[in-house]
Scaffold this active site. Structure first.
Site, short mmCIF file in Angstrom:
data_model
loop_
_atom_site.label_atom_id
_atom_site.label_comp_id
_atom_site.label_asym_id
_atom_site.label_seq_id
_atom_site.Cartn_x
_atom_site.Cartn_y
_atom_site.Cartn_z
N HIS A 32 -35.64 78.97 3.30
CA HIS A 32 -34.54 79.81 3.52
C HIS A 32 -33.67 79.54 2.51
CE1 HIS A 32 -31.07 81.97 5.41
NE2 HIS A 32 -30.42 80.98 5.46
N ARG A 68 -28.17 83.54 -6.86
CA ARG A 68 -28.23 82.76 -8.01
C ARG A 68 -29.36 82.89 -8.97
NH1 ARG A 68 -25.83 79.40 -3.94
NH2 ARG A 68 -28.27 78.51 -3.94
#
Lengths: 425, 425
Positions: A140, A149
């Site tokens: 996760h 990111r």
């Protein structure tokens, strides 16, 4: 007890092989007969509930000078500590076994102490003090990090060294079956503002499980990892409803707030850790090796199968959209407890420690829509032609969890909830 | 009532001009006589405490069919709502006034109902459900942002649009006078790991104030900004002890956890919002203008002077290291409540909303050592030649707060605590 062996002990109560509540389980809950009567503590067996308040009143279950089962929460019982939990579990197991006549052969008492589960209303089983949400699934954290990111910076530097966690909201934790209102809030498509205000357009669920703290620690005194499980009473399924657009705008630098605290749902039956003991398995290899206070030799994970289904208002039936497993979690329960208290933070009876979203290695094992539909880019398709990237009004999300033995299941029942439309004022 | 006018109402109890507890204040607390007796609710006046439990028992204060003041917390009284709070305040004000004979002229009753503050032990006044920590000082957020991200990126894009907040830990909130243990934890000088483990080397205080929620809202229903203050019972001083090195390593991406949750301290007397009413002033200009749900016309700040002192074990006396003011906060209390609930999150009686560190515009008004010593680069100097960048073992931190009227003060007393050395196990 080995889960691969057939269950040796049997109850005089008839329990099918797919039932979540055989005599091997004996989870605790707080129920109220739909007809009348006060909230009280019971144990599930098959499709029945046995009132511990009645058994305590008759002297068949006795663990303290004062009654602890005629209460609206489990807290007084849990506060008695692990020796009391084991004593009560052994007593109930004996009372419900096929060989024991005291309940089996007393029809009048059974009439008084047994309720059909369909005839009772389940309540929040615990008075929850503090609620902590961990972030313990590597899959996760990696998926979310990759989306926001990029793959090279997916896991932040601290993630492999400590079980990241934050404090959540206790007041808005509700029992399975409670509908959840779509929240309003600020959001910004650009992440730089100015924000707009309105109902969340990115409402999600999160598949989690949660531990209930049974006995706490004194402020200033850490719980060593090797003693951590003595403090955990049991577990429930946990749906941490999340508004991704609200969360994304608000969460820097201090973490999630309004994107999470409008509601979380738990399943009503607290499965004791003793019932999960046969289903211990090895957890993921931890590399780098954890610091000394986080080391937990032996099988520290639990093999608990997890299913999530979704049913929209125009769908005939619930459709499974995720199959995961609690054993995928990188950080285990003992590590979570040891980390939480290593600075002297005190846990109290009734605190709730949630796991964080439990995602597995495959795309059908991801534990939330953000991952399953990959940030809206891969809509889920349903048999009636509908698609979902996030939840729509009136969608119902249900989660279930169980350990599979040979011919029996130790299960958690389900946690379910439906999305209500936002209130526009 | 105008704070520039001399106080019109006087008590028969003698109260000096510098006392924090004149008849204009009447803060509530929970006390226990050091000699004997159960915890009960009292009101401070001068250097005395008046037992509301005694006055209720004698029928002089009566607000509910059932007693609410012979309790170990304020929760039952607060849950009665603002009309009850105003009624009780008016009654006590009358009973203690110089013109009212019922207490003044009844020496036997006074003997029973009055205690010297030095002869009582103060307890945590509230059973705290959820604790939320805001981040509402622009100066503090700017200073911290400048240190960690540079001056050009000091304030994050969301900061001027919403009162940033996160959930904190209720279990470790302690009453003034409780010593606080230096925490152990992971830290990383490089921010990239691998971490080391040990006692925090960057232990700090944070000067904050906190609101106590008196009456809550239903899950799913927002509290409009214009009604927000009806839900707030009163305020206390709040020291949010912080371990900067632990916080810095752990806090991405989900916010502070072990760097904060080892302890927070509150002052024992809850000053009612009604007592602060004369000290309302205009808050900072808000530009950009807040979204509609955050608009609060009129004077929405409070002029509350704040002092922090530090006394190390080799110092003769406490030395003031910070002078700040609650009015510096950018986001006001009504905005905090409106934001907290705009998504439907439910507040409950006893919840605590802390302001975040209250820093002012000048270097001597910064509300924590991180800012006062500017990340360790400008050590504080003390008269005995010692310096501090962070707290040392046995340092005592004390905070006080008061509103200055003409010839009287409405004060909060103090919150104080001493640092105990870490436990190395």
């Amino acid at each position: 007890m080995d889960p691969a062996k057939p269950a040796a002990i049997r109850s005089f109560v008839s329990v099918g092989p797919d039932s979540h509540f055989p005599i091997q389980n004996l989870p605790y809950g707080v129920f109220q007969p739909r007809s009348a009567g006060a909230p009280q503590i019971g144990v599930a067996i098959g499709d029945q509930v046995v009132s511990l308040a009645v058994l305590e009143d008759r002297g068949l279950v006795r663990v303290s000078d004062r009654p602890v089962f005629d209460k609206p929460t489990l807290n007084a019982f849990m506060a008695l500590g692990p020796a009391a939990w084991h004593q009560v579990r052994a007593t109930i197991s004996k009372l419900l076994s096929a060989d024991e006549p005291s309940l089996r052969d007393n029809a009048a008492l059974r009439e008084h102490a047994f309720f059909a589960q369909k005839d009772v209303h389940m309540r929040l089983p615990v008075d929850i003090g503090d609620y902590t949400d961990f972030y313990s699934s590597r899959e996760h954290a990696t998926n979310v990090g990759t989306m926001f990111r990029g793959a090279d910076k997916a896991l932040l530097p601290n993630w492999l060294y400590l079980p990241v966690a934050y404090h959540g909201r206790s007041s808005s934790i509700v029992i399975s079956g409670t509908d959840v209102r779509r929240p309003c809030g600020q959001m910004s498509a650009s992440d730089t503002g100015p924000p707009s205000f309105g109902p969340s357009k990115a409402l999600d669920f999160e598949l989690e499980m949660a531990c209930i703290v049974g006995s706490g620690n004194d402020l200033g005194r850490a719980i060593p990892a090797g003693k951590a499980l003595d403090h955990v009473f049991g577990m429930v399924i946990f749906n941490d409803w999340s508004a991704r657009d609200i969360q994304r705008w608000e969460y820097v630098p201090l973490g999630p707030f309004l994107g999470k605290n409008f509601g979380s749902s738990i399943s009503p039956w607290v499965v004791p850790m003793a019932a999960l003991e046969p289903f211990r398995v090895a957890g993921p290899v931890q590399d780098p090796p954890p610091l000394a206070y986080l080391q937990t030799p032996g099988d520290s994970a639990y093999d608990i199968q997890l299913d999530v289904s979704l049913q929209g208002p125009r769908m005939d039936a619930p459709h499974r959209i995720c199959r995961s497993n609690f054993k995928y979690l990188y950080w285990n329960i003992a590590q979570q407890v040891a980390h939480h208290t290593v600075n002297g933070c005190n846990l109290r009876t009734g605190d709730l420690l949630a796991s964080g979203t439990i995602s597995g290695p495959t795309a059908d094992s991801y534990g939330c829509l953000l991952e399953l539909a990959w940030k809206g880019t891969r809509p889920l398709e349903f048999p009636n032609g509908e698609t979902r990237t996030y939840l729509q009004d009136s969608d119902r999300v249900s989660m279930t969890a169980w350990c599979q033995g040979n011919g029996y299941r130790v299960g958690f029942g389900e946690v379910t909830g439906r999305v209500l439309p936002a209130i526009i004022e």
